[in-house]
Design a protein around this motif. Structure first.
Motif, short mmCIF file in Angstrom:
data_model
loop_
_atom_site.label_atom_id
_atom_site.label_comp_id
_atom_site.label_asym_id
_atom_site.label_seq_id
_atom_site.Cartn_x
_atom_site.Cartn_y
_atom_site.Cartn_z
N LEU A 44 14.87 0.32 -4.82
CA LEU A 44 15.48 1.43 -5.58
C LEU A 44 16.20 2.43 -4.67
CD1 LEU A 44 12.30 2.22 -7.73
CD2 LEU A 44 14.20 0.72 -8.35
N ILE A 91 5.36 14.80 7.72
CA ILE A 91 4.93 13.40 7.57
C ILE A 91 5.31 12.54 8.78
CG2 ILE A 91 5.44 11.29 6.24
CD1 ILE A 91 5.35 13.06 3.73
N GLY A 104 7.26 7.22 -3.47
CA GLY A 104 6.29 6.29 -2.86
C GLY A 104 5.05 7.03 -2.40
N ILE A 107 2.99 7.61 -5.56
CA ILE A 107 2.49 6.38 -6.22
C ILE A 107 1.46 5.67 -5.34
CG2 ILE A 107 3.17 4.12 -7.13
CD1 ILE A 107 5.89 5.51 -7.83
N SER A 154 3.91 -0.32 -10.88
CA SER A 154 5.26 -0.51 -10.32
C SER A 154 5.85 -1.88 -10.65
CB SER A 154 5.24 -0.31 -8.81
OG SER A 154 4.71 0.96 -8.51
C1 LIG Z 1 3.03 5.18 10.76
C2 LIG Z 1 2.89 5.88 9.43
C3 LIG Z 1 2.63 7.25 9.39
C4 LIG Z 1 2.49 7.91 8.15
N1 LIG Z 1 2.21 9.26 8.14
C5 LIG Z 1 2.06 9.89 6.97
C6 LIG Z 1 1.75 11.29 6.94
O1 LIG Z 1 1.63 11.96 7.96
N2 LIG Z 1 1.60 11.88 5.71
C7 LIG Z 1 1.73 11.17 4.55
O2 LIG Z 1 1.60 11.77 3.46
N3 LIG Z 1 2.04 9.85 4.56
C8 LIG Z 1 2.19 9.21 5.73
N4 LIG Z 1 2.47 7.85 5.74
C9 LIG Z 1 2.54 7.14 4.44
C10 LIG Z 1 3.95 6.82 3.89
O3 LIG Z 1 4.99 6.92 4.81
C11 LIG Z 1 4.25 7.58 2.65
O4 LIG Z 1 3.26 7.45 1.65
C12 LIG Z 1 5.64 7.21 2.03
O5 LIG Z 1 6.06 8.39 1.43
C13 LIG Z 1 5.68 6.09 0.99
O6 LIG Z 1 7.01 5.97 0.49
P1 LIG Z 1 7.81 4.58 0.53
O7 LIG Z 1 9.14 4.83 -0.02
O8 LIG Z 1 7.74 3.96 1.88
O9 LIG Z 1 6.90 3.76 -0.51
P2 LIG Z 1 6.81 2.18 -0.66
O10 LIG Z 1 5.95 1.62 0.43
O11 LIG Z 1 8.15 1.58 -0.88
O12 LIG Z 1 6.01 2.13 -2.04
C14 LIG Z 1 4.71 2.65 -2.17
C15 LIG Z 1 4.19 2.30 -3.58
O13 LIG Z 1 4.97 2.93 -4.56
C16 LIG Z 1 5.69 1.97 -5.37
N5 LIG Z 1 6.99 2.60 -5.57
C17 LIG Z 1 7.76 3.21 -4.64
N6 LIG Z 1 8.78 3.85 -5.22
C18 LIG Z 1 8.68 3.65 -6.55
C19 LIG Z 1 9.42 4.09 -7.68
N7 LIG Z 1 10.48 4.92 -7.56
N8 LIG Z 1 9.03 3.69 -8.91
C20 LIG Z 1 7.95 2.87 -9.08
N9 LIG Z 1 7.20 2.45 -8.04
C21 LIG Z 1 7.55 2.84 -6.78
C22 LIG Z 1 5.62 0.68 -4.62
O14 LIG Z 1 5.60 -0.46 -5.48
C23 LIG Z 1 4.29 0.82 -3.89
O15 LIG Z 1 3.23 0.54 -4.76
C24 LIG Z 1 2.62 7.18 6.95
C25 LIG Z 1 2.91 5.80 6.99
C26 LIG Z 1 3.05 5.15 8.20
C27 LIG Z 1 3.36 3.68 8.21
#
Ligand SMILES: Cc1cc2nc3c(=O)[nH]c(=O)nc-3n(C[C@H](O)[C@H](O)[C@H](O)COP(=O)(O)OP(=O)(O)OC[C@H]3O[C@@H](n4cnc5c(N)ncnc54)[C@H](O)[C@@H]3O)c2cc1C
Length: 288
Positions: A44, A91, A104, A107, A154
């Protein structure tokens, strides 16, 4: 495995429907990549609806696939929903912020996810549409089921955007967190506050902290105590104590003991409130 870069919301929904539960929406994949991969992915990241930040008819609208980096640097978010800019800026690392998204973050339902805590503090609502084209709008805190599980499926539903009442004159918001390092460290505790002042006294307030329950926790009893008071030194001390009595945080072998967290949570919520009140335009009166 199939991978579709959706070019319209309609195409994304059709693709999920055709996946019959085996395909899943994805944005940055920073969380999904660490889990069991589904048969199909519907990306997306390039849809107008999920990537725009705008203010329309008195509401701020932020696409669910807005990255943390974009939210943290957006002039609109910085001026109208500062807590979210601060939560997103905290983050992970630049690499994670450049692809991880606010939708993300919610969710994935980690209890102390930074953008999610800020969104709940601001009173954000999420707009979702399912494969039958039915839409629903939910307060972000109502999207949690249990630890690390949200109520968003999702494989059948797309989170399109967040809607936030912008902070206008007399209002301010702030986010704060404490972690072992300044980068790539999940928070021991994080907190957010939003406050509206009238003639120097609190008219409306939202106070939120995590991790305690599956969802970021609103501190309703403490909020009630704060209404009608000026945000001065006495109020801040009262908030520190009231928060520690209202919320019970758990210990973590990885991050810190419950006792330390219990102390931190009051300090951080009080600090977020003090900063939010100062931003609401009471410098000289707030936090004296
Ligand atoms: C090294 C590392 C460090 C991190 N540090 C932090 C931190 O300090 N603080 C923190 O809060 N998080 C942290 N995170 C977690 C992460 O980066 C976040 O949670 C991120 O915001 C997830 O977003 P994404 O787009 O990558 O989600 P994705 O991995 O693409 O999706 C996550 C989930 O949401 C679903 N999804 C995503 N978008 C949608 C949509 N629009 N509609 C329906 N379903 C959807 C997917 O199917 C999945 O189930 C870290 C991760 C890593 C790998």
């Amino acid at each position: 495995m199939s991978y579709l870069i959706a070019s319209s919301l309609e195409e994304a929904l059709t693709s999920l429907r055709d996946g019959s539960g085996k395909a899943r929406a994805v944005a940055g994949a920073t969380d999904l990549y660490l889990q069991e991969m589904p048969y199909g992915l519907v990306d997306l990241s390039f849809l107008k609806e999920t990537t725009v930040i705008e203010e329309k008819e008195g509401l701020m609208s932020l696409g669910a696939a807005v990255t943390h980096a974009l939210a943290a640097s957006s002039p609109l978010v910085l001026s109208r929903a500062r807590a979210l800019a601060e939560g997103c800026a905290a983050i992970g690392s630049p690499q994670i912020r450049n692809i991880g998204t606010i939708g993300g973050n919610v969710i994935n339902a980690a209890p102390a996810a930074d953008a999610a805590v800020a969104l709940v503090g601001l009173g954000a609502k999420a707009e979702l549409v399912d494969i039958n084209r039915e839409t629903r709008t939910e307060a972000v805190e109502n999207l949690y089921w249990t630890h690390n599980r949200s109520l968003v499926d999702s494989s059948k539903e797309i989170m399109v955007r967040f809607l936030i009442k912008p902070c206008l004159a007399g209002e301010g918001s702030a986010f704060t967190r404490f972690a072992a390092r300044r980068a790539l460290a999940l928070p021991m505790v994080n907190a957010a506050a939003r406050v509206k002042l009238e003639k120097g006294f609190v008219k409306e307030v939202r106070l939120v902290a995590a991790p305690a329950r599956p969802a970021p926790t609103r501190l309703l009893k403490t909020e009630e105590l704060v209404i009608g008071r000026p945000v001065n030194g006495e109020t801040i001390s009262m908030v520190e104590k009231a928060v520690a009595e209202e919320i019970e945080v758990r210990g973590s072998l990885l991050r810190c003991s419950a006792r330390y967290r219990q102390h931190l949570v009051g300090v951080l919520v009080a600090s977020a409130l003090k900063t939010a009140a100062t931003r609401a335009g009471t410098s000289g009166k707030a936090g004296d």
